[in-house]
Every structure is written in C-alpha cells, then in structure tokens.
Design an enzyme around this catalytic site. Sequence first.
Site, short mmCIF file in Angstrom:
data_model
loop_
_atom_site.label_atom_id
_atom_site.label_comp_id
_atom_site.label_asym_id
_atom_site.label_seq_id
_atom_site.Cartn_x
_atom_site.Cartn_y
_atom_site.Cartn_z
N ASP A 1 -16.38 -22.51 1.00
CA ASP A 1 -15.67 -21.98 2.08
C ASP A 1 -16.54 -21.81 3.65
OD1 ASP A 1 -14.06 -20.11 2.64
OD2 ASP A 1 -14.78 -18.79 0.58
N LYS B 1 -20.47 -15.89 3.19
CA LYS B 1 -19.70 -16.54 4.13
C LYS B 1 -19.19 -16.15 5.70
CE LYS B 1 -15.62 -16.89 3.43
NZ LYS B 1 -14.47 -16.04 3.72
N GLY C 1 -13.19 -19.52 -3.07
CA GLY C 1 -13.33 -20.64 -2.68
C GLY C 1 -12.79 -20.74 -0.73
N LYS D 1 -13.23 -10.90 -0.56
CA LYS D 1 -14.65 -11.69 -0.24
C LYS D 1 -15.42 -10.06 0.66
CE LYS D 1 -12.52 -16.10 0.11
NZ LYS D 1 -12.73 -17.28 -0.17
N ARG E 1 0.91 -1.31 0.09
CA ARG E 1 0.18 0.36 -0.05
C ARG E 1 0.98 1.48 0.45
NH1 ARG E 1 -0.96 -2.12 5.09
NH2 ARG E 1 0.60 -0.95 7.03
N SER F 1 -9.32 -18.89 11.12
CA SER F 1 -10.32 -18.10 10.38
C SER F 1 -11.09 -16.80 11.09
CB SER F 1 -12.11 -18.52 10.01
OG SER F 1 -13.29 -18.18 10.35
N ARG F 2 -11.02 -15.59 11.37
CA ARG F 2 -10.44 -14.30 11.30
C ARG F 2 -12.33 -13.71 11.64
NH1 ARG F 2 -6.62 -12.59 7.82
NH2 ARG F 2 -8.65 -11.37 7.01
N ASN F 3 -13.13 -14.52 11.07
CA ASN F 3 -14.63 -14.16 11.52
C ASN F 3 -15.00 -15.35 11.95
OD1 ASN F 3 -15.49 -12.43 9.05
ND2 ASN F 3 -14.22 -13.56 7.91
N GLU G 1 -13.76 -9.18 7.68
CA GLU G 1 -14.92 -8.59 6.68
C GLU G 1 -16.39 -9.09 7.15
OE1 GLU G 1 -14.21 -6.98 4.61
OE2 GLU G 1 -11.99 -7.51 3.49
#
Length: 321
Positions: free
Chosen positions: A237, A184, A129, A101, A35, A247-249, A270
Amino acid sequence: MTAHPEFAVIGAGAWGTALASLYAAQGRRVALVARDSTKAAALATTRTTPRLPGLRLPDSLAVTARPPEAPVTLLAVPFQHLRETLGRLPQGNGTLVLCAKGVERESGALGPEIAAEMEPRRPCAVLTGPNFAHEIAIGLPAAAVLAMTDDGARRDLVQHLATPRLRVYGSADPIGAALGGAAKNVIAIAAGAVIGAGLGENARAALITRGLAEIARLTEALGGAAETISGLAGLGDLILTATGSASRNYRAGLAFGQGKRPDTEAGVIEGIATAPALLARARATGCEMPVTEAVTDLLAGRITLEASMNRLLRRALRDER
C-alpha cells in the site's frame, strides 16, 4: 429491494462505489448506501458518479440511503465518520468489514478498536491493500488482504470477497493491517512533498523506507506483527500511495512541496487528519516516528520543508533497524 443483499456497502464515494460495482458485476446482491436520499436518488437514476468517470453502475446494484441488514457490511465512509456510521447501523449480527484507512482524530483509535467499542458483538475484519478505486471499478487485476482474528470466519470471508480480478489474502493481524493502511497516507504526504520541492528520488526512497520502519515499530508496540507491514497492508500500500499520481495523499504532498494548498475537492485526504493522531498514539507508547513527526509539524505550519528534511538528516547516526 426485493431480497436482502449479500453485501451492504456503506459509503458512495469512490472506494465504496468501486467495491459495490465490483461485487454486483459478479452477480452478487449488493446495496450501495449513500449518505442521503438526494445522492442516492441521483446515483440510482444516472448510474454514474463524478468520483469514477467512465464507470456505469451495474443495473443490478441497488442504491439506497438507508443501511439494510446484510450478512456482510463493508464500511467505506471517510475514516473520521466511522464511529458515527457504526452508530447508525441497524441491529444485527452480520460481519463488519472496515475498508476506510485512518486514525481517529480525537482518540487515536484504529478502525478495529472503534468497531470493538461500538459493535462488540459483531465479527469485524479489515480489508486493505494497494488498491486504487478507479482500477478496481474497471476490473484491473489487484490483490488485497483481509485481516481477522477468527481463523474459520476469515477463511470463509476471503472466499466470499475474492473475485477473478481481485486476489484476497488472509491475515490474523487486524491491528497491523489497519495501522499499515492508515500510516502509509502520512508517509505518502512526505514522499510527495520532497518530489514537489525538487529534492529528488533518492530522498523519496529514503523517506518511504524509513517510514515503513517506523510503521513496523508502532505496529509491534500496539500488539500487531511487524511482518504484516512487509506485506500488502504495509509495503504494498505504501509503494502505491507514495508513488502513484492517483494518490490524493501523494498529490497533497506535491502541493505542499510546491508551496501550494492541496486540492480537497477531489476527495478526503486522510493523511492530514491521521498524522497528528498517529504521532500522539506513538508518543503514548514511547515509539519514535520521526517522519510522521516531520509531516505533522509541516502540516501545522510549525516547520518548513527544508528545515524538516535537515532535522531528519541530522538525527544521531546509528545502525539501521
């Protein structure tokens, strides 16, 4: 760079770095775009990133802060920055591959819809995926789906993106692929929350299954194919994201279920931004998404986890569909 890269990967987070490393290790000419110049210089010098402990960037991988022209540009920035990133790309006709995503917070737009608005002349595909970045980075076996409406271009790009350790399937449904990957994350928060609160594996399995059903309904409402959601872009997924400790979520859901705030230092979650945007999009189409609604209300503090579960359980009884 002495030669134009075959791939430009925009976004030097975990996923972008994993993809760039994967293709550079296969002998491809790849440029990883950070960035800013400070981050690019640090990556170029140390050849490591705290996002992927233990990974050393291939020596052939170029790191830069300026997006180069390339036949294929993979966009792996946090989803809420996708529109801004597309606006900063150099002029060209190379193919865009959307790897992030999500659903845009302000507009409710999916990735292919944003790309069609910002870069209408460029071919665009969705790569999605059940893929954790750290596993891709170290070459563990995996599968993904590449969704693109142009049959010939899709077949060529599938061949270009597949590696001996990453099997890539084709799909003609970018809307379904993008929606499966975005939604998801919301269902994964719900799955984590019930485990964090000690509500059991039965509850998690029920939420995953009914969450999948509502994703399929919205996919059809938006012009996609429900069968896309039964494949890698949806079910695959969702299984990974709603059960995997990396998985952060899912971890965010665990934290909510335990009455804590999620750790946002480990990366973008996200699903937090996606939930209300997804719900608004569903309501605009008249599509019911009760699990997504419950997560949205939970994240906004409008309802407790126990109350949200009771609301789901007390919905009118009906045949499964």
